[in-house]
Every structure is written in C-alpha cells, then in structure tokens.
Write an enzyme that holds these catalytic residues in place. Structure first.
Site, PDB file in Angstrom:
ATOM      1  N   LYS A  94      42.458  39.576  31.687  1.00  0.00           N
ATOM      2  CA  LYS A  94      43.426  38.805  32.590  1.00  0.00           C
ATOM      3  C   LYS A  94      44.065  37.808  31.723  1.00  0.00           C
ATOM      4  O   LYS A  94      43.839  37.868  30.414  1.00  0.00           O
ATOM      5  CB  LYS A  94      42.607  37.899  33.593  1.00  0.00           C
ATOM      6  CG  LYS A  94      41.505  38.691  34.509  1.00  0.00           C
ATOM      7  CD  LYS A  94      40.857  37.706  35.205  1.00  0.00           C
ATOM      8  CE  LYS A  94      40.019  38.271  36.387  1.00  0.00           C
ATOM      9  NZ  LYS A  94      38.808  37.513  37.137  1.00  0.00           N
TER      10      LYS A  94
ATOM     11  N   GLU B 271      36.119  46.378  44.182  1.00  0.00           N
ATOM     12  CA  GLU B 271      35.127  44.905  43.732  1.00  0.00           C
ATOM     13  C   GLU B 271      34.213  44.835  44.876  1.00  0.00           C
ATOM     14  O   GLU B 271      34.029  43.784  45.314  1.00  0.00           O
ATOM     15  CB  GLU B 271      36.199  43.852  43.964  1.00  0.00           C
ATOM     16  CG  GLU B 271      37.178  43.855  42.875  1.00  0.00           C
ATOM     17  CD  GLU B 271      38.261  42.570  42.843  1.00  0.00           C
ATOM     18  OE1 GLU B 271      37.653  41.592  43.239  1.00  0.00           O
ATOM     19  OE2 GLU B 271      39.162  42.642  42.442  1.00  0.00           O
TER      20      GLU B 271
ATOM     21  N   ASN C 204      36.475  39.593  33.633  1.00  0.00           N
ATOM     22  CA  ASN C 204      37.576  38.543  33.398  1.00  0.00           C
ATOM     23  C   ASN C 204      38.539  38.632  32.306  1.00  0.00           C
ATOM     24  O   ASN C 204      39.497  38.210  32.348  1.00  0.00           O
ATOM     25  CB  ASN C 204      36.678  37.121  33.199  1.00  0.00           C
ATOM     26  CG  ASN C 204      36.307  36.587  34.255  1.00  0.00           C
ATOM     27  OD1 ASN C 204      36.947  35.970  35.041  1.00  0.00           O
ATOM     28  ND2 ASN C 204      34.881  36.792  34.447  1.00  0.00           N
ATOM     29  N   ILE C 205      37.907  39.440  30.883  1.00  0.00           N
ATOM     30  CA  ILE C 205      38.577  39.240  29.801  1.00  0.00           C
ATOM     31  C   ILE C 205      39.892  40.023  29.611  1.00  0.00           C
ATOM     32  O   ILE C 205      40.126  40.069  28.673  1.00  0.00           O
ATOM     33  CB  ILE C 205      37.707  39.541  28.679  1.00  0.00           C
ATOM     34  CG1 ILE C 205      37.103  40.889  28.394  1.00  0.00           C
ATOM     35  CG2 ILE C 205      36.512  38.550  28.606  1.00  0.00           C
ATOM     36  CD1 ILE C 205      36.588  41.130  27.263  1.00  0.00           C
TER      37      ILE C 205
ATOM     38  N   ASP D 296      31.295  43.938  46.944  1.00  0.00           N
ATOM     39  CA  ASP D 296      30.002  43.376  47.023  1.00  0.00           C
ATOM     40  C   ASP D 296      29.682  42.858  48.545  1.00  0.00           C
ATOM     41  O   ASP D 296      30.747  42.498  49.470  1.00  0.00           O
ATOM     42  CB  ASP D 296      29.703  42.145  46.194  1.00  0.00           C
ATOM     43  CG  ASP D 296      30.976  41.275  46.127  1.00  0.00           C
ATOM     44  OD1 ASP D 296      31.265  40.757  45.075  1.00  0.00           O
ATOM     45  OD2 ASP D 296      31.762  41.160  47.024  1.00  0.00           O
TER      46      ASP D 296
ATOM     47  N   HIS E 263      42.015  45.275  34.782  1.00  0.00           N
ATOM     48  CA  HIS E 263      42.156  44.185  35.771  1.00  0.00           C
ATOM     49  C   HIS E 263      42.488  42.702  34.925  1.00  0.00           C
ATOM     50  O   HIS E 263      41.471  42.577  34.285  1.00  0.00           O
ATOM     51  CB  HIS E 263      40.949  44.148  36.629  1.00  0.00           C
ATOM     52  CG  HIS E 263      40.916  43.031  37.684  1.00  0.00           C
ATOM     53  ND1 HIS E 263      41.556  43.236  38.926  1.00  0.00           N
ATOM     54  CD2 HIS E 263      40.301  41.798  37.361  1.00  0.00           C
ATOM     55  CE1 HIS E 263      41.238  41.904  39.218  1.00  0.00           C
ATOM     56  NE2 HIS E 263      40.576  41.010  38.606  1.00  0.00           N
TER      57      HIS E 263
ATOM     58  N   ASN F 175      47.752  41.590  41.804  1.00  0.00           N
ATOM     59  CA  ASN F 175      46.606  41.224  42.356  1.00  0.00           C
ATOM     60  C   ASN F 175      47.028  40.193  43.396  1.00  0.00           C
ATOM     61  O   ASN F 175      47.402  39.013  43.068  1.00  0.00           O
ATOM     62  CB  ASN F 175      45.400  40.928  41.360  1.00  0.00           C
ATOM     63  CG  ASN F 175      44.272  40.540  41.984  1.00  0.00           C
ATOM     64  OD1 ASN F 175      43.755  41.645  42.556  1.00  0.00           O
ATOM     65  ND2 ASN F 175      43.411  39.669  41.719  1.00  0.00           N
ATOM     66  N   GLU F 176      46.655  40.152  44.734  1.00  0.00           N
ATOM     67  CA  GLU F 176      46.542  39.192  45.716  1.00  0.00           C
ATOM     68  C   GLU F 176      47.737  38.532  45.767  1.00  0.00           C
ATOM     69  O   GLU F 176      48.081  37.274  45.840  1.00  0.00           O
ATOM     70  CB  GLU F 176      45.468  38.118  45.290  1.00  0.00           C
ATOM     71  CG  GLU F 176      43.930  38.815  45.008  1.00  0.00           C
ATOM     72  CD  GLU F 176      42.642  37.897  44.739  1.00  0.00           C
ATOM     73  OE1 GLU F 176      43.189  36.638  44.654  1.00  0.00           O
ATOM     74  OE2 GLU F 176      41.886  38.262  44.273  1.00  0.00           O
TER      75      GLU F 176
ATOM     76  N   HIS G  65      35.176  42.486  49.369  1.00  0.00           N
ATOM     77  CA  HIS G  65      34.211  41.250  49.165  1.00  0.00           C
ATOM     78  C   HIS G  65      33.934  41.055  50.649  1.00  0.00           C
ATOM     79  O   HIS G  65      34.468  40.402  51.417  1.00  0.00           O
ATOM     80  CB  HIS G  65      34.850  39.988  48.483  1.00  0.00           C
ATOM     81  CG  HIS G  65      35.362  40.091  47.211  1.00  0.00           C
ATOM     82  ND1 HIS G  65      34.201  40.719  46.189  1.00  0.00           N
ATOM     83  CD2 HIS G  65      36.333  40.301  46.441  1.00  0.00           C
ATOM     84  CE1 HIS G  65      34.576  40.777  44.967  1.00  0.00           C
ATOM     85  NE2 HIS G  65      35.920  40.552  45.255  1.00  0.00           N
TER      86      HIS G  65
ATOM     87  N   ASN H 220      46.267  45.329  44.240  1.00  0.00           N
ATOM     88  CA  ASN H 220      45.034  45.145  44.609  1.00  0.00           C
ATOM     89  C   ASN H 220      44.744  43.712  45.561  1.00  0.00           C
ATOM     90  O   ASN H 220      45.467  42.706  45.189  1.00  0.00           O
ATOM     91  CB  ASN H 220      44.119  44.882  43.433  1.00  0.00           C
ATOM     92  CG  ASN H 220      42.507  44.833  43.390  1.00  0.00           C
ATOM     93  OD1 ASN H 220      42.160  45.592  44.230  1.00  0.00           O
ATOM     94  ND2 ASN H 220      42.010  43.631  42.815  1.00  0.00           N
TER      95      ASN H 220
HETATM   96  O1  G3I Z   1      32.257  30.430  31.667  1.00  0.00           O
HETATM   97  C1  G3I Z   1      33.416  30.182  30.840  1.00  0.00           C
HETATM   98  C2  G3I Z   1      33.342  28.669  30.280  1.00  0.00           C
HETATM   99  O2  G3I Z   1      32.262  29.052  29.376  1.00  0.00           O
HETATM  100  C3  G3I Z   1      34.603  28.196  29.659  1.00  0.00           C
HETATM  101  O3  G3I Z   1      34.128  27.023  29.186  1.00  0.00           O
HETATM  102  C4  G3I Z   1      35.584  28.121  30.732  1.00  0.00           C
HETATM  103  C5  G3I Z   1      36.775  27.404  30.299  1.00  0.00           C
HETATM  104  O4  G3I Z   1      37.636  27.277  31.486  1.00  0.00           O
HETATM  105  O5  G3I Z   1      35.662  29.149  31.649  1.00  0.00           O
HETATM  106  C6  G3I Z   1      34.542  29.862  31.853  1.00  0.00           C
HETATM  107  O6  G3I Z   1      34.886  30.926  32.348  1.00  0.00           O
HETATM  108  C7  G3I Z   1      34.652  31.418  34.020  1.00  0.00           C
HETATM  109  C8  G3I Z   1      34.918  32.871  34.068  1.00  0.00           C
HETATM  110  O7  G3I Z   1      34.771  33.248  35.443  1.00  0.00           O
HETATM  111  C9  G3I Z   1      33.637  33.503  33.212  1.00  0.00           C
HETATM  112  O8  G3I Z   1      32.553  33.262  33.539  1.00  0.00           O
HETATM  113  C10 G3I Z   1      35.622  30.298  34.882  1.00  0.00           C
HETATM  114  O9  G3I Z   1      35.219  29.198  34.607  1.00  0.00           O
HETATM  115  C11 G3I Z   1      35.441  31.259  36.223  1.00  0.00           C
HETATM  116  O10 G3I Z   1      36.432  30.612  37.105  1.00  0.00           O
HETATM  117  C12 G3I Z   1      35.691  32.540  36.178  1.00  0.00           C
HETATM  118  O11 G3I Z   1      35.377  33.078  37.637  1.00  0.00           O
HETATM  119  C13 G3I Z   1      35.995  34.299  37.779  1.00  0.00           C
HETATM  120  C14 G3I Z   1      36.821  34.404  38.916  1.00  0.00           C
HETATM  121  O12 G3I Z   1      37.305  35.661  39.103  1.00  0.00           O
HETATM  122  C15 G3I Z   1      38.017  33.726  38.574  1.00  0.00           C
HETATM  123  O13 G3I Z   1      38.883  33.759  39.857  1.00  0.00           O
HETATM  124  C16 G3I Z   1      34.676  35.117  38.230  1.00  0.00           C
HETATM  125  O14 G3I Z   1      33.685  35.481  37.001  1.00  0.00           O
HETATM  126  C17 G3I Z   1      35.223  36.684  38.618  1.00  0.00           C
HETATM  127  O15 G3I Z   1      34.082  37.315  39.150  1.00  0.00           O
HETATM  128  C18 G3I Z   1      36.421  36.367  39.601  1.00  0.00           C
HETATM  129  O16 G3I Z   1      36.802  37.713  39.883  1.00  0.00           O
HETATM  130  C19 G3I Z   1      37.888  37.991  40.790  1.00  0.00           C
HETATM  131  C20 G3I Z   1      38.668  39.003  40.567  1.00  0.00           C
HETATM  132  O17 G3I Z   1      39.219  38.775  39.391  1.00  0.00           O
HETATM  133  C21 G3I Z   1      39.880  39.024  41.693  1.00  0.00           C
HETATM  134  N1  G3I Z   1      39.271  39.537  43.069  1.00  0.00           N
HETATM  135  C22 G3I Z   1      38.408  38.168  43.342  1.00  0.00           C
HETATM  136  C23 G3I Z   1      37.245  38.402  42.639  1.00  0.00           C
HETATM  137  C24 G3I Z   1      36.178  36.990  42.792  1.00  0.00           C
HETATM  138  O18 G3I Z   1      37.184  35.727  42.698  1.00  0.00           O
END
Ligand code: G3I
Length: 334
Positions: free
Chosen positions: A47, A246, A44-45, A248, A80, A125-126, A217, A181
C-alpha cells in the site's frame, strides 16, 4: 489441496520490524501457503504508506522480499493496492501540488517496479461510500469511515481519478490484470449499482480495466448466496473478470457468540461451500480471476480488531490446523 483452481490468500509480511510475524519468518505458514494456495496478496506492505513513505522515497525492499519468495516458490502475486484513501502516508494526504502528477508518479514507479512479477493489481480500492443516493452509493468524499479524511483522490481529482489511475497502471505494466476492488458490493444493492455504472463508463471510454474485485467480507448469514450470485452475474455480464479478493466469514459479527462451536464450524463449512459454488455457477470459466481469502490462520485475521469481538473467519485455526471450512471450500471447487 485448494490449488485446483487459482486460490489465494492475503499474508502478513514483515515491514521494518514494525510487524515482524509475517510469512517470511514463519516456515509453518509458508508450508501451508505453498501446499494449499497458488497466489498471495500482501495484506499491507504494498500500500502507498509502505511503498512511498515520504515523497519520492520508494521503499521496495520488504515487498520485494515477499514477491521474490512467492516467485521462488511458484506462487503468483495479486498486488494490493495502487490508489486507496486509507493507509496513505501523511505527506500524500496533505499534498498541495499537482495531484494528477503525484498519482502518476506513484502508480508508474510502483507498477513498473513490479511489472512482470505480479499478475494483477487492485488499481483503485473502495471509491464508493456505503450511503445510498437514489439507488446508488456516492463517491467517497468526507465520510468518517476512511480515517476521517475521506478520499483525497476524489476530493482533488474528482471521479476521473479512477480512469486516470487505470490508464497510468496499464502504461506502466502492459500485461497485469487491472481490477477495481470494493466491499459490500455482493448484496446486489446500491453500491453494486455504482460499481456497475462505473464499469459501463470505463468500458465505454476504452479505459483498460480487466475486472472487478469483490472483497467479500461477509457474515455467516449475510448476504444470501442468491444475492451474491446475482452480484457476480451482473459484473460477468459486462464481460469483465470477477475476482473474490478478500473472502472471510464473520462467525461472531455481533459479539454474541463467545466460542467457536462444532455447530458453528459446520455452519461455516456450508457457508464457504455455498459462496464458492455461487462463484462457479455465475462466473464463466474464462472470467474467473480467482478466489482469495483474507488471511490463512484465524490468529492473523483483521476482524477481531475491527469488530472488537473474538472471531474465527478463515480456513485454518489459530494453530494453523485445517477447519471444516476448508472442506466446504474444496467441495465447491471445479
Ligand atoms: O502493526 C503496526 C505497528 O507496529 C506500527 O507501529 C503501526 C504504525 O502506524 O502500524 C501498525 O500497522 C497496522 C497494520 O494493519 C499492520 O498490522 C495498522 O495499524 C493497521 O491499521 C493495519 O490494519 C490493516 C487495515 O487493512 C488497514 O485499513 C489490516 O491489517 C488489513 O487486513 C486491512 O486490509 C483491508 C484491505 O487492505 C482493503 N479491504 C479491507 C481490508 C480490511 O480492512
């Protein structure tokens, strides 16, 4: 030991203690990554919402900690993602100035910051929707599955946001491999057709793209290994690199399989093996961007939140113990 052939994994990482169970606070996860993988992707970090939370305010510290850990431990980084319609900061979604300048400022500042440290980027991406349009998927505009705001990039810049983004990324980083991607392009269907047409357009215009990232996925029973192999081959035939970015494998996509049985573990082992085998069979050695799984431990997978069901999609279980899946993966490595 999967590092025989450029194998990576997405890892959770700390961010301003919002989510603090990332790899840097988990020596057990660090040890597994160092032993079995040779690349990481920040889940995530890296993005836009994390790197430029408010306009002109770039927040690199947490991602730098992750990248520096990787470099200190001989692990490469696939970065990413520079331009994506999800996980954009609100100021960016609602931006009313010059979108091309704003995109250039983000891409240039971020890609320059990581130039020489990351080996590749998911630049865009996407960009495509899943709905079909005469055998092609349409560009993502106002569809609901992108947080309801569609793609501001497409809406404000048209389809040219894609070549512009790649050109800007190359100007900022002269050597990183630059990928487009996407997901659901491994079934040899309409969305793949759109990506193949995009690739033709970019290559015809000498846009600096190096490869296509297949997120993969997938489900235990979809798509077929044959369709997956054909999809890889169609991209490889264009001279582009093919990277599984990615991977899984949903073992409970419909929520009708409550427990991860020994039979399912065997099924997953065979499924990982056939996917990795399809990759090596259809992608020439010099066009292999590598294979990354989206997470290390089943406990960290995004999928249960996504499907609302228990699932066991990855190579290591909730206790970070190897599953039969990793044996299937390793069996197919060349
Ligand atoms: O956990 C924090 C929370 O503490 C905070 O208060 C909140 C504020 O908005 O954010 C939260 O972060 C979450 C983040 O994951 C970290 O855990 C987000 O809510 C949540 O939406 C985010 O989901 C990520 C998702 O992308 C977002 O679309 C998933 O972890 C991540 O695995 C997923 O990865 C994507 C790729 O980037 C692109 N391809 C698809 C893949 C799966 O969706």
């Amino acid at each position: 030991d999967l590092t025989a052939s450029y194998v990576g994994a997405a890892v959770p990482a700390e961010y301003q203690n919002w989510f603090s169970n990332g790899i840097l606070s988990r020596p057990d996860l660090q040890n597994v990554v160092i032993q079995h993988f040779d690349q990481i992707t920040a889940e995530n970090i890296m993005k836009s919402s994390y790197l430029q939370p408010t306009q002109g305010n770039f927040s690199f510290e947490d991602a730098d900690n992750l990248v520096n850990w990787a470099l200190d431990n001989g692990v490469t980084v696939h970065a990413h993602a520079l331009v994506w319609h999800s996980q954009m900061p609100d100021w960016m979604i609602n931006f009313s100035g010059n979108w091309e300048d704003m995109m250039e400022a983000h891409i240039t500042t971020v890609a320059q910051h990581y130039a020489g440290k990351v080996v590749s980027w998911d630049v865009v991406n996407e960009a495509f929707n899943d709905n079909n349009d005469n055998g092609y998927a349409s560009y993502r505009d106002t569809d609901a599955n992108s947080g309801g705001h569609g793609s501001p990039w497409y809406r404000n810049l048209g389809k040219d946001f894609i070549p512009k983004a790649f050109t800007m990324a190359r100007a900022a980083d002269a050597s990183a491999e630059l990928y487009y991607n996407d997901y659901n392009i491994e079934d040899d269907g309409a969305k793949l057709n759109s990506v193949l047409r995009l690739a033709d357009e970019l290559l015809a215009d000498d846009v600096p793209i190096n490869g296509i990232g297949f997120q993969m996925h997938v489900n235990y029973d979809w798509p077929s290994a044959e369709a997956i192999g054909t999809s890889f081959a169609k991209v490889a035939a264009k001279g582009l690199k093919v990277k599984i970015t990615e991977l899984d494998i949903k073992m409970n996509p419909n929520g009708d399989r409550d427990n991860f049985t020994a039979a399912m573990a065997q099924q997953q082992k065979e499924r990982y093996q056939e996917i990795v085998a399809a990759y090596f069979a259809n992608v020439p050695a010099n066009q292999r961007g590598g294979i990354s799984v989206w997470g290390v431990s089943d406990a960290d997978s995004w999928i249960p939140n996504f499907t609302g069901h228990n699932d066991w999609p990855l190579l290591f279980d909730e206790q970070l113990q190897q599953k039969p899946a990793i044996e299937g993966f390793a069996n197919a490595l060349q």
